[in-house]
Design a protein around this motif. Sequence first.
Motif, PDB file in Angstrom:
ATOM      1  N   TYR A 115       0.437  -1.033  -0.306  1.00 46.70           N
ATOM      2  CA  TYR A 115      -0.418   0.033  -0.071  1.00 46.70           C
ATOM      3  C   TYR A 115       1.049   1.110   0.005  1.00 46.70           C
ATOM      4  O   TYR A 115       2.307   1.309   0.533  1.00 46.70           O
ATOM      5  CB  TYR A 115      -0.510  -0.273   1.160  1.00 46.70           C
ATOM      6  CG  TYR A 115      -0.211  -0.125   2.603  1.00 46.70           C
ATOM      7  CD1 TYR A 115       0.068  -1.849   3.332  1.00 46.70           C
ATOM      8  CD2 TYR A 115       0.024   1.451   3.658  1.00 46.70           C
ATOM      9  CE1 TYR A 115       0.510  -1.638   4.072  1.00 46.70           C
ATOM     10  CE2 TYR A 115       0.785   0.969   4.390  1.00 46.70           C
ATOM     11  CZ  TYR A 115       0.903  -0.393   5.225  1.00 46.70           C
ATOM     12  OH  TYR A 115       1.352  -0.427   6.079  1.00 46.70           O
ATOM     13  N   LYS A 116       0.138   2.485   0.006  1.00 48.80           N
ATOM     14  CA  LYS A 116       1.042   3.755  -0.497  1.00 48.80           C
ATOM     15  C   LYS A 116       0.558   4.402   0.871  1.00 48.80           C
ATOM     16  O   LYS A 116      -0.643   4.322   1.255  1.00 48.80           O
ATOM     17  CB  LYS A 116       0.457   4.610  -1.843  1.00 48.80           C
ATOM     18  CG  LYS A 116       1.067   4.156  -3.170  1.00 48.80           C
ATOM     19  CD  LYS A 116      -0.527   4.829  -4.397  1.00 48.80           C
ATOM     20  CE  LYS A 116      -0.160   3.484  -5.464  1.00 48.80           C
ATOM     21  NZ  LYS A 116      -1.330   4.249  -6.279  1.00 48.80           N
ATOM     22  N   THR A 117       1.684   5.290   0.660  1.00 50.19           N
ATOM     23  CA  THR A 117       1.712   6.106   2.197  1.00 50.19           C
ATOM     24  C   THR A 117       1.569   7.941   1.613  1.00 50.19           C
ATOM     25  O   THR A 117       1.721   7.983   0.881  1.00 50.19           O
ATOM     26  CB  THR A 117       2.490   5.965   3.177  1.00 50.19           C
ATOM     27  OG1 THR A 117       3.884   5.885   2.728  1.00 50.19           O
ATOM     28  CG2 THR A 117       2.771   4.729   4.204  1.00 50.19           C
ATOM     29  N   VAL A 119       2.348  11.330   1.648  1.00 51.15           N
ATOM     30  CA  VAL A 119       3.430  12.141   2.022  1.00 51.15           C
ATOM     31  C   VAL A 119       3.533  13.500   2.987  1.00 51.15           C
ATOM     32  O   VAL A 119       1.916  14.380   2.733  1.00 51.15           O
ATOM     33  CB  VAL A 119       4.227  12.809   0.671  1.00 51.15           C
ATOM     34  CG1 VAL A 119       5.278  13.688   1.111  1.00 51.15           C
ATOM     35  CG2 VAL A 119       4.491  11.622  -0.549  1.00 51.15           C
TER      36      VAL A 119
END
Lengths: 327, 327
Positions: free
Chosen positions: A37-39, A41
């Motif tokens: 998964y992406k977090t 910024v």
Amino acid sequence: MKISELGEFGFIDAIKEGTLFNPESVVIGIGDDGAVYKTTVGMEQIAVIDTMVENSHFIIQRTGDWYDVGIKAVVSNLSDIAAMGGIPTHIVLSTAIAGNMEVDDLISLYKGIKDICRKYSVNIIGGDTVMSKEGLVITVAAFGEIEAGRAIPRGGARIGDIVAVSHTLGDSAGGLDVLLAGEKGYEKLKKAHRFPEPQIELGRLLVEHNCHSLNDISDGLASEINEIASASKVEIVLDREAIPISDELKIWSEKTAQDIWKFVLNGGEDYELVFTMSPEDFAVLQKTYIHVTAIGSVRQGPVGVKISHKGIENKLLPLGFHHFSEE
Amino acid sequence: MKISELGEFGFIDAIKEGTLFNPESVVIGIGDDGAVYKTTVGMEQIAVIDTMVENSHFIIQRTGDWYDVGIKAVVSNLSDIAAMGGIPTHIVLSTAIAGNMEVDDLISLYKGIKDICRKYSVNIIGGDTVMSKEGLVITVAAFGEIEAGRAIPRGGARIGDIVAVSHTLGDSAGGLDVLLAGEKGYEKLKKAHRFPEPQIELGRLLVEHNCHSLNDISDGLASEINEIASASKVEIVLDREAIPISDELKIWSEKTAQDIWKFVLNGGEDYELVFTMSPEDFAVLQKTYIHVTAIGSVRQGPVGVKISHKGIENKLLPLGFHHFSEE
């Protein structure tokens, strides 16, 4: 059908649909070696983990159904994320299941898990299923995000802070008592025990309003406020009369001739928040969110917690609701 | 001393030191409601979870010590991260403990957990401890990072790819067999079972060398390669003679008159990697990392796996090592 007849892959097939409620950030969900998964910024990540054991944390038919267990296994984790001021994003979970468990019961458990995840737009991105010789053991690990540097610790209470809590306290322990007694009515107490709500919205407001220290009340106010005092190295004094208590809990305690304070101060699983902040910030917060009550203050003095009643202060010991020590 | 005498906070005090082996990214570690950590811009996050149950996944004194259980509970997770091509960063863990467990045994368990985390610079950032009526149940959730868009899935195998594996297969299952037989010697087999190594370094090289599909071998080659074939919707053919097997496993199988292929094809917990990539990329990889062996190829055909032996191809069924179905 028993779980042992269905097998692991049959089980995964039965529950893998409808697990992403905020799919944008998910690159790979259930079905590979790991989830990806992406977090965001500028955000830091929060990780929590919590386990519930059958016949220790819950007794099916007596304290609730399998559906409730699913709800609570997730809520206890989301509450920990709320207690850092975070936004929950994903969970992974592991269940150790007895082979003689009914498939329908397991599906109820997962319905509870999915319903609470849907409600808070939290993705279910992975899991493990193993066999247990005894009852069910469910472990949920949850992740969340918080603006970098803004997580609210236990140890940040400052001299002069207001101490406050959300909603009313002791209702979950009261509800458990009602359920174990097999009593009718007291629906608010029962609901507090069976379907607690993580205070995500309030946690977010506390970040915005410069909250200094924060805990969720999973093991009772007495235990949690002592953690704040110890971690912050301050003295806290609570005003017993100011602690918000529901009418149903008052009625139940009176009817059963029980000391209401064991529910309010030492009862577990309320999942409300206890926090400290400046009186000025608290006044502003109350305009936005009315379900918060000031119950004490932080002052110079020996590290610990006192509770005052009719002008007399007594030490409030960190006696709480610990599944660990109950055995 | 028994765990029930020590209590939860005594236990946390006993193990909370020395948990950060790469502290730079950790904002808040053990001791608050949740752990808070930073992620790296440009990287995606990986999350995995895995549970081990006493007397199902391990039998103390027979298949290993508490120390080993700590090692393996972490390795099974790090292996899943390796199987995505990732770098492990943090773990959170939960233990359900019987009250009559010796504190020294629990400390051994945590020594195993800490030693393997130290070896791979993985931080222990949170945990939960609850009581179990029966034996120990340990759940580890691990996190890792991978360059955005570069996670290696199961489903990416392409027609014309080489199928390859790392090191030798079946050693862990062979080691378990030796341990259960109480036999002396066979140290490599025992080590493979008690102290498996996650193939992090190879996973990273596979990202670099354009690997198309990847699994770790936790449930036996037959099961894992079928997962790749199914997820990739391809036919895979393996050359039985090409599969790398250790001398010790050959000796043990011969001595005990057992079919070696049950260890090699269906044995669990090897934690080696099985993967597919172009023959050209594989040739380059082998120059950097010698412990990989081509054992088959991906071809046009009905989805599934065949295994060839002396020119005859047979279907390789996904029979593996499932704790789930063993009960």
